[in-house]
Design a protein around this motif. Structure first.
Motif, PDB file in Angstrom:
ATOM      1  N   ASP A  24       0.815  -1.227   0.000  1.00 57.75           N
ATOM      2  CA  ASP A  24       0.000   0.000   0.000  1.00 57.75           C
ATOM      3  C   ASP A  24       0.843   1.269   0.000  1.00 57.75           C
ATOM      4  O   ASP A  24       0.392   2.304   0.465  1.00 57.75           O
ATOM      5  N   SER A  25       2.084   1.207  -0.501  1.00 57.25           N
ATOM      6  CA  SER A  25       2.924   2.400  -0.480  1.00 57.25           C
ATOM      7  C   SER A  25       2.286   3.529  -1.285  1.00 57.25           C
ATOM      8  O   SER A  25       1.625   3.311  -2.289  1.00 57.25           O
ATOM      9  N   GLU A  26       2.490   4.747  -0.827  1.00 59.63           N
ATOM     10  CA  GLU A  26       1.860   5.933  -1.402  1.00 59.63           C
ATOM     11  C   GLU A  26       2.895   6.753  -2.164  1.00 59.63           C
ATOM     12  O   GLU A  26       3.942   7.095  -1.620  1.00 59.63           O
ATOM     13  N   VAL A  27       2.610   7.036  -3.431  1.00 58.98           N
ATOM     14  CA  VAL A  27       3.516   7.804  -4.275  1.00 58.98           C
ATOM     15  C   VAL A  27       2.982   9.231  -4.377  1.00 58.98           C
ATOM     16  O   VAL A  27       1.842   9.446  -4.798  1.00 58.98           O
ATOM     17  N   GLN A  28       3.796  10.205  -3.984  1.00 59.90           N
ATOM     18  CA  GLN A  28       3.362  11.606  -3.950  1.00 59.90           C
ATOM     19  C   GLN A  28       4.418  12.504  -4.576  1.00 59.90           C
ATOM     20  O   GLN A  28       5.618  12.221  -4.505  1.00 59.90           O
ATOM     21  N   THR A  29       3.934  13.598  -5.159  1.00 60.42           N
ATOM     22  CA  THR A  29       4.874  14.620  -5.611  1.00 60.42           C
ATOM     23  C   THR A  29       5.470  15.312  -4.394  1.00 60.42           C
ATOM     24  O   THR A  29       5.027  15.118  -3.257  1.00 60.42           O
ATOM     25  N   ARG A  30       6.474  16.149  -4.639  1.00 56.09           N
ATOM     26  CA  ARG A  30       7.128  16.816  -3.521  1.00 56.09           C
ATOM     27  C   ARG A  30       6.144  17.679  -2.732  1.00 56.09           C
ATOM     28  O   ARG A  30       6.132  17.659  -1.488  1.00 56.09           O
ATOM     29  N   ASP A  31       5.268  18.415  -3.423  1.00 57.12           N
ATOM     30  CA  ASP A  31       4.283  19.257  -2.729  1.00 57.12           C
ATOM     31  C   ASP A  31       3.276  18.402  -1.969  1.00 57.12           C
ATOM     32  O   ASP A  31       2.879  18.737  -0.844  1.00 57.12           O
ATOM     33  N   GLU A  32       2.826  17.307  -2.583  1.00 62.40           N
ATOM     34  CA  GLU A  32       1.877  16.414  -1.906  1.00 62.40           C
ATOM     35  C   GLU A  32       2.517  15.789  -0.671  1.00 62.40           C
ATOM     36  O   GLU A  32       1.861  15.636   0.370  1.00 62.40           O
ATOM     37  N   PHE A  33       3.770  15.428  -0.777  1.00 61.13           N
ATOM     38  CA  PHE A  33       4.482  14.842   0.363  1.00 61.13           C
ATOM     39  C   PHE A  33       4.596  15.846   1.505  1.00 61.13           C
ATOM     40  O   PHE A  33       4.422  15.495   2.674  1.00 61.13           O
ATOM     41  N   ALA A  34       4.870  17.099   1.177  1.00 57.41           N
ATOM     42  CA  ALA A  34       4.961  18.141   2.207  1.00 57.41           C
ATOM     43  C   ALA A  34       3.622  18.315   2.913  1.00 57.41           C
ATOM     44  O   ALA A  34       3.559  18.428   4.137  1.00 57.41           O
ATOM     45  N   ARG A  35       2.536  18.335   2.117  1.00 56.22           N
ATOM     46  CA  ARG A  35       1.208  18.511   2.722  1.00 56.22           C
ATOM     47  C   ARG A  35       0.833  17.310   3.593  1.00 56.22           C
ATOM     48  O   ARG A  35       0.279  17.466   4.677  1.00 56.22           O
ATOM     49  N   SER A  36       1.103  16.113   3.121  1.00 55.62           N
ATOM     50  CA  SER A  36       0.743  14.925   3.901  1.00 55.62           C
ATOM     51  C   SER A  36       1.599  14.816   5.162  1.00 55.62           C
ATOM     52  O   SER A  36       1.125  14.332   6.194  1.00 55.62           O
ATOM     53  N   SER A  37       2.853  15.271   5.088  1.00 56.05           N
ATOM     54  CA  SER A  37       3.714  15.239   6.271  1.00 56.05           C
ATOM     55  C   SER A  37       3.174  16.143   7.368  1.00 56.05           C
ATOM     56  O   SER A  37       3.375  15.873   8.555  1.00 56.05           O
ATOM     57  N   ALA A  38       2.484  17.200   6.948  1.00 58.56           N
ATOM     58  CA  ALA A  38       1.894  18.129   7.926  1.00 58.56           C
ATOM     59  C   ALA A  38       0.447  17.789   8.240  1.00 58.56           C
ATOM     60  O   ALA A  38      -0.204  18.520   8.997  1.00 58.56           O
ATOM     61  N   GLY A  39      -0.062  16.675   7.677  1.00 56.57           N
ATOM     62  CA  GLY A  39      -1.474  16.338   7.876  1.00 56.57           C
ATOM     63  C   GLY A  39      -1.834  16.073   9.322  1.00 56.57           C
ATOM     64  O   GLY A  39      -2.941  16.375   9.769  1.00 56.57           O
ATOM     65  N   GLY A  40      -0.901  15.512  10.095  1.00 56.74           N
ATOM     66  CA  GLY A  40      -1.192  15.238  11.503  1.00 56.74           C
ATOM     67  C   GLY A  40      -1.403  16.498  12.314  1.00 56.74           C
ATOM     68  O   GLY A  40      -2.054  16.457  13.367  1.00 56.74           O
ATOM     69  N   ILE A  41      -0.859  17.619  11.832  1.00 58.81           N
ATOM     70  CA  ILE A  41      -1.027  18.880  12.567  1.00 58.81           C
ATOM     71  C   ILE A  41      -2.487  19.300  12.558  1.00 58.81           C
ATOM     72  O   ILE A  41      -3.012  19.790  13.572  1.00 58.81           O
ATOM     73  N   ASP A  42      -3.178  19.114  11.427  1.00 62.42           N
ATOM     74  CA  ASP A  42      -4.598  19.470  11.370  1.00 62.42           C
ATOM     75  C   ASP A  42      -5.410  18.620  12.336  1.00 62.42           C
ATOM     76  O   ASP A  42      -6.335  19.121  12.988  1.00 62.42           O
ATOM     77  N   MET A  43      -5.068  17.343  12.441  1.00 57.26           N
ATOM     78  CA  MET A  43      -5.777  16.475  13.378  1.00 57.26           C
ATOM     79  C   MET A  43      -5.539  16.920  14.815  1.00 57.26           C
ATOM     80  O   MET A  43      -6.453  16.940  15.639  1.00 57.26           O
ATOM     81  N   MET A  44      -4.292  17.327  15.104  1.00 53.32           N
ATOM     82  CA  MET A  44      -3.977  17.811  16.435  1.00 53.32           C
ATOM     83  C   MET A  44      -4.745  19.089  16.747  1.00 53.32           C
ATOM     84  O   MET A  44      -5.298  19.250  17.846  1.00 53.32           O
ATOM     85  N   LEU A  45      -4.813  20.005  15.765  1.00 50.31           N
ATOM     86  CA  LEU A  45      -5.538  21.254  15.981  1.00 50.31           C
ATOM     87  C   LEU A  45      -7.025  21.013  16.179  1.00 50.31           C
ATOM     88  O   LEU A  45      -7.668  21.691  16.998  1.00 50.31           O
TER      89      LEU A  45
END
Length: 860
Positions: free
Chosen positions: A708-729
Motif C-alpha cells: 500500500d505504499s503511497e507515491v506523492q509529488t514533492r508538494d503532496e508529500f509536504a502537505r501529507s507530512s503536515a497532515g497530523g497537525i490538522d488532526m492535532m488542531l
C-alpha cells in the motif's frame, strides 16, 4: 467557650438566606465550576482507568508466562519510547527445557506485519502497533486463544485476531497480503481472541508458523525476540528465574512474567500516558482559569448590587467579619455543590472519552472505569478553592461597606481603572517582554520564555480596565453610525465600568488567546515542514506508507532498487533506520546509499566524501560532530543491538540533518546487525524529458507490487507530512470549546446581573419610547462589544505567545522553525469570538425586553 459557634450561626443564616433569595444570580457560577471540575475529574479518572487497563492488559498477556528470557541490554535512541534489544538464539529453548522445574519453553518471534483488508486497504497503522509473530502452540504461554478455525501448520497459513479480521472484512479461508514489509501472500485459517476480547486494545496481530516467522520477521533463522518459560507445579516465578540464570549465556537475562508486564506498563505510563494526561490537564487548567474570572466577576457584581443590603446589616450590628464571612459562605455552598455535581459529570466525561478514543484509533484498552479517592478529592478541592478564592476580594469589599451606604439611592458599580493599575500593568508588560526576548533571542530557554509568557498574560489582565475604555470606544465607533441611538447606548453601557468590562472580557480573552496560540503554532509547524521538504528534498516524487505511531510495517528495502530500474527514473534511494550506541549514547542511524542520497537531498556543505563510506565509514552532521568532538578522519566506536562493537571512520561531515538524520551508514555496514529491515521513505528523481505525471505513473506501477505504499509529488508529500497537525488542531479546538463555553456563560451572567442592576434605567428608556426590539439590540450589541474587546486582546496575546513558542523551539532545537501567521484561520477565530458574544447576549436581551414598563420605574 461556645461564643464563637454562636457568632457563626447568624453568619451562616445570613449567607444561606441570601443564597436562597438570589440563587438565580449564581446559576452561571454554578455552571462554570461544574464544567471545570467535570473536565478535571474526567481527565484524572481517564488517566487512572488507562493505567489500570494497560496494567491488566499486559498482566493478561503474561499470565501464563512465569519467566521471560531476553537480551540483557537495550539501546534507546532519543525520542523513542522503548529500547531495541538484540535477539536471543532459539536453540536456547532446548537448554531451558532441561532445567529442573521448567514445564515448557517457546520462542516468541515478533516483528512488524500489516494485513491488507478485503478492500485493498491496510488494516491498522494509525498509531497502535501492527504485529506479526509465530503462533505459540502452548496455550498457556500464548496470550491469544484460538476462537475459530485452527492453528497454522503450513507455510502461508496465519491466525489473526478477530478484531483485525472484522476491520478488514476478512474471514477464514480468505487469502490476502501480509506486509513484513515485503508482501507475503497468506491464507487465514483461524481467528483468535485476547483475554476473551477481539484483540489487545487496537493492536493487530497475525500469527504465522515458526518457520515463516523466522523467514520474514528476522534477519536470519534461529533468532527470537524472547523465550517464554512456564514453570512446573510447585515452582514459583522467582524460583524459576533463579534456576534459569546459571544456564544462560553472557548478555542474556531472565525476568519474571510479572516484571515484564510491569516494565511494559511503566513504559506506557512514563511516556505516553503521562504526556496524554498532562495534555488534558493543561486544558482543564485553562477551563478552570477562565472559570475563575467568571466567578470573580459574578461575586463582584452581586456584592456591588447588595451594597444597601449589607449596609443595612452593618447598621443593625453586623461586623465586617460577619458580612465577609456570609459572602464566603455563599461561595462555599456554590463551590461545594457545583464540585460534587462536577464529579458526577467528570465520570460521564471519562466514560465518553473511553468510548471516543478507541473509535478514532487511539490504542486504549477496554475495561471498567477506575474511580479512585484522590481523583475525586482533588477536583472537589480545586472547585471549592477556586470558588472561594474568586469570591475573596468581593467578600473583603463587602465587609468594608459603610452603614451610611444604606441611605444611598443606588448601588450601581461605576468603578474606573486606577493609575496604580496602569503603572503595575506597564511594569509587568515591560518585564514580560524583556524575559521573552531574552528567552527566545539572547539565551534560548523554553523555561525563561514560558515565564515571560505567563507575565505577559498577567500584564494583559492587569491592564484590561485601562485598555478597555479606549478599545471599546474604537470598536464601538461604527455602531454610532450603523445603529444610531441603540449603538451609542450599547457603547456607553460597556464604557460605564471599565473594570467590569475588562473582567467580563478576560475569560473569553484567555480562551481566544489559547486558540490563537495553537493556531499560530500549528501554521508555523506546517510552514516548517514545507520549508524542510522544499529545502532538503530534491527529488520529484516520494514513496511512503500512510502510517504513524508504532503502526505500519515500512517499505520493502527492495522497492527502491526496483524503482531505479525503470527507464523513466534517474535515481531512487531508500532511507532505512537503525539504532546503535555512538560515543556511549543511543542514536538513530540512517541506512541508505550515501552517494545517491547526496543527489536527492540537500545536505548543505559537505566536508569529506559520501562516496567512500564502505562498511566501516560513517557520515555525521556538523552539530553532532561538534557534540562528539569529531572531524573527518577521526574514529568512533558503534555498539549495535547484537552486542557487536566496531570502529567507524568519519569520512564525511554534512551540514543539514532534517530528513537525512544525524548519522548515515551504508546498507552493507548495517546488514550484519539488522533485525527486520525496512525503509521509511524513498526519494525518486526522473530522467531529463520525463514529466511528473508519466514518472509518477511508472513509480506507482512498481510500488503496487509491494503493498500500500503511497507515491506523492514533492508538494503532496509536504502537505501529507503536515497532515497530523490538522488532526492535532481539531482535537485542541474541541478541548478548548469548554473554556470558550465557560467564558460565554460568564458574559451572559454578567449581562443578566447588569440588567437587574439597571432595572430603573431600562424602565425609563422604555417609558420614553424605546421599543422592545431596540432594547434587545442594545443589550446584544453591548455583549458583542465586550466579546470584540476580548477577541482582539486574545488574538494579540495569542499571536505573541505563538511567536514566543516558535522562536523558543527554534533556539533549543537543531531544526530551523519557520514562524507563520495564518490570516484566514485568525479571521475565522475573530468572527467566531464576536459571533459567540452575540450568542451570549441573546438570553439577557430577552429578559430585558420582558421587563414591565411601569414596575421598573417604581423600583426602589
Amino acid at each position: 467557650m461556645n461564643s464563637r459557634p454562636r457568632a457563626l450561626r447568624p453568619t451562616l443564616r445570613i449567607g444561606l438566606s441570601s443564597l436562597r433569595a438570589h440563587r438565580r444570580r449564581f446559576a452561571g457560577t454554578f455552571l462554570a465550576v461544574f464544567l471545570g471540575v467535570a473536565f478535571l475529574a474526567g481527565t484524572l479518572v481517564m488517566g487512572d482507568t488507562l493505567r489500570a487497563g494497560f496494567d491488566t492488559m499486559f498482566g493478561e498477556a503474561t499470565s501464563g508466562t512465569d519467566a521471560v528470557v531476553r537480551s540483557a541490554d537495550a539501546i534507546t535512541a532519543p525520542g523513542e519510547s522503548a529500547g531495541v534489544r538484540r535477539p536471543v538464539p532459539t536453540e536456547l529453548v532446548k537448554t531451558l527445557e532441561r532445567v529442573p522445574g521448567v514445564a515448557a519453553a517457546a520462542p516468541d518471534i515478533q516483528g512488524a506485519g500489516q494485513l491488507i483488508g478485503a478492500d485493498g486497504e491496510p488494516v491498522g497503522g494509525k498509531g497502535p502497533p501492527t504485529v506479526a509473530g509465530n503462533w505459540i502452540t502452548d496455550p498457556k504461554l500464548n496470550p491469544y486463544q484460538l476462537a475459530e478455525g485452527r492453528a497454522p501448520v503450513m507455510s502461508g497459513e496465519v491466525v489473526v485476531n478477530r478484531g483485525t479480521a472484522e476491520k478488514g472484512g476478512l474471514n477464514i479461508g480468505d487469502t490476502t497480503i501480509l506486509r513484513t514489509p515485503d508482501p507475503v501472500r497468506v491464507t487465514i485459517v483461524g481467528l483468535a481472541t485476547f483475554a476473551g476480547e477481539d484483540g489487545m486494545a487496537q493492536v493487530t496481530f497475525t500469527g504465522m508458523t515458526r518457520a515463516d516467522a523466522e523467514r520474514y520477521l528476522t534477519a536470519r533463522p534461529g533468532e527470537a525476540a524472547t523465550i517464554l518459560v512456564r514453570a512446573g507445579p510447585g515452582i514459583g516465578p522467582r524460583e524459576l528465574v533463579d534456576r534459569l540464570t546459571p544456564v544462560l549465556p553472557g548478555g542474556v537475562e531472565a525476568i519474571t512474567g510479572q516484571q515484564s508486564a510491569e516494565e511494559n506498563t511503566e513504559m506506557i505510563s512514563s511516556r505516553f500516558l503521562t504526556v496524554f494526561t498532562l495534555f488534558l490537564l493543561v486544558f482543564s487548567g485553562v477551563a478552570i482559569l477562565v472559570a475563575t474570572f467568571s466567578i470573580h466577576n459574578t461575586f463582584a457584581i452581586v456584592i456591588a448590587q447588595r451594597t444597601r443590603e449589607n449596609a443595612l446589616l452593618r447598621t443593625l450590628g453586623a461586623s465586617r467579619r460577619q458580612i465577609g464571612a456570609a459572602t464566603l459562605m455563599e461561595a462555599s455552598a456554590v463551590g461545594v455543590t457545583a464540585s460534587i455535581a462536577g464529579l458526577a459529570g467528570g465520570i460521564g466525561v471519562a466514560a465518553g472519552l473511553q468510548a471516543l478514543f478507541p473509535a478514532i484509533g487511539f490504542p486504549f484498552p477496554e475495561g471498567d472505569l477506575v474511580i479512585s479517592l484522590p481523583s475525586m478529592l482533588l477536583p472537589l478541592a480545586v472547585g471549592t478553592v477556586v470558588c472561594l478564592g474568586s469570591a475573596l476580594l468581593p467578600a473583603v469589599r463587602a465587609g468594608r461597606t459603610a452603614p451610611l451606604a444604606a441611605l444611598r439611592e443606588t448601588a450601581v458599580d461605576q468603578s474606573d481603572a486606577s493609575p496604580v493599575r496602569a503603572v503595575i500593568g506597564a511594569g509587568l508588560g515591560a518585564l514580560a517582554i524583556a524575559m521573552t526576548l531574552t528567552g527566545v533571542l539572547l539565551s534560548p530557554s523554553l523555561w525563561l520564555a514560558g515565564l515571560g509568557a505567563v507575565l505577559a498574560l498577567a500584564a494583559f489582565v492587569v491592564l484590561g480596565p485601562v485598555a478597555s475604555t479606549t478599545a471599546v470606544r474604537v470598536l464601538g465607533g461604527p455602531l454610532d453610525r450603523l445603529r444610531g441611538v441603540t449603538g451609542r447606548l450599547a457603547r456607553r453601557n460597556a464604557l460605564r465600568s471599565p473594570k467590569r468590562t475588562a473582567a467580563t472580557a478576560s475569560a473569553l480573552m484567555i480562551g481566544v488567546a489559547v486558540v490563537s496560540l495553537f493556531t499560530v503554532f500549528g501554521a508555523s509547524l506546517k510552514a516548517t515542514t514545507d520549508q524542510t521538504v522544499s529545502r532538503s528534498f530534491a527529488g520529484e516524487v516520494a514513496v511512503s506508507t500512510p502510517s504513524f505511531g508504532a503502526g505500519g510495517s515500512g517499505l520493502s528495502p527492495r522497492l527502491a532498487p526496483a524503482i531505479a530500474q525503470r527507464p523513466e527514473v534517474a535515481d531512487a534511494v531508500g532511507l532505512g533506520r537503525g539504532v546503535a550506541e555512538v560515543g556511549g549514547r543511543g542514536r538513530a542511524l540512517t541506512v541508505t546509499d550515501p552517494a545517491v542520497l547526496a543527489r536527492l537531498f540537500d545536505l548543505g556543505h559537505i566536508r569529506g566524501s559520501l562516496d567512500s563510506l564502505g562498511t566501516d565509514g560513517i557520515a555525521v552532521t556538523e552539530a553532532e560532530a561538534d557534540r562528539q568532538g569529531l572531524k573527518t578522519g577521526d574514529t568512533t566506536r558503534l555498539t549495535f543491538t547484537d552486542g557487536e562493537k566496531e570502529n567507524f571512520t568519519v569520512r564525511a561531515v554534512y551540514g543539514r540533518s532534517e530528513l537525512a538524520g544525524d548519522y548515515v551508514i551504508t546498507r552493507a555496514a548495517w546488514a550484519p546487525h539488522r533485525i527486520q529491515d525496512s525503509d521509511t521513505l524513498i526519494a525518486v528523481s526522473f530522467r531529463d524529458g520525463v514529466g511528473t505525471g508519466a514518472g509518477k505513473a511508472a513509480v506507482e506501477q512498481v510500488a503496487e507490487r509491494y503493498g500500500d505504499s503511497e507515491v506523492q509529488t514533492r508538494d503532496e508529500f509536504a502537505r501529507s507530512s503536515a497532515g497530523g497537525i490538522d488532526m492535532m488542531l481539531t482535537l485542541v479546538y474541541a478541548l478548548l470549546a469548554l473554556a470558550v463555553l465557560i467564558a460565554l456563560l460568564g458574559i451572559a451572567n454578567t449581562l443578566t446581573l447588569a440588567i437587574h442592576e439597571r432595572t430603573r434605567e431600562l424602565g425609563l428608556l422604555r417609558a420614553v419610547g424605546q421599543t422592545r426590539a431596540q432594547l434587545r439590540a442594545m443589550v446584544r450589541w453591548e455583549s458583542v462589544l465586550v466579546a470584540a474587546f476580548a477577541t482582539v486582546g486574545g488574538l494579540a496575546l495569542g499571536g505573541f505567545l505563538g511567536w514566543v513558542l516558535v522562536k523558543a523551539s527554534d533556539g533549543t532545537s537543531d531544526s530551523d522553525f519557520a514562524f507563520a501567521l495564518p490570516p484566514t484561520q485568525l479571521v475565522i477565530v475573530a468572527l467566531v469570538g464576536i459571533a459567540a458574544g452575540a450568542l451570549a447576549g441573546l438570553r439577557p436581551a430577552r429578559r430585558a425586553a420582558r421587563l414591565d414598563v411601569l414596575r421598573p420605574v417604581a423600583t426602589e
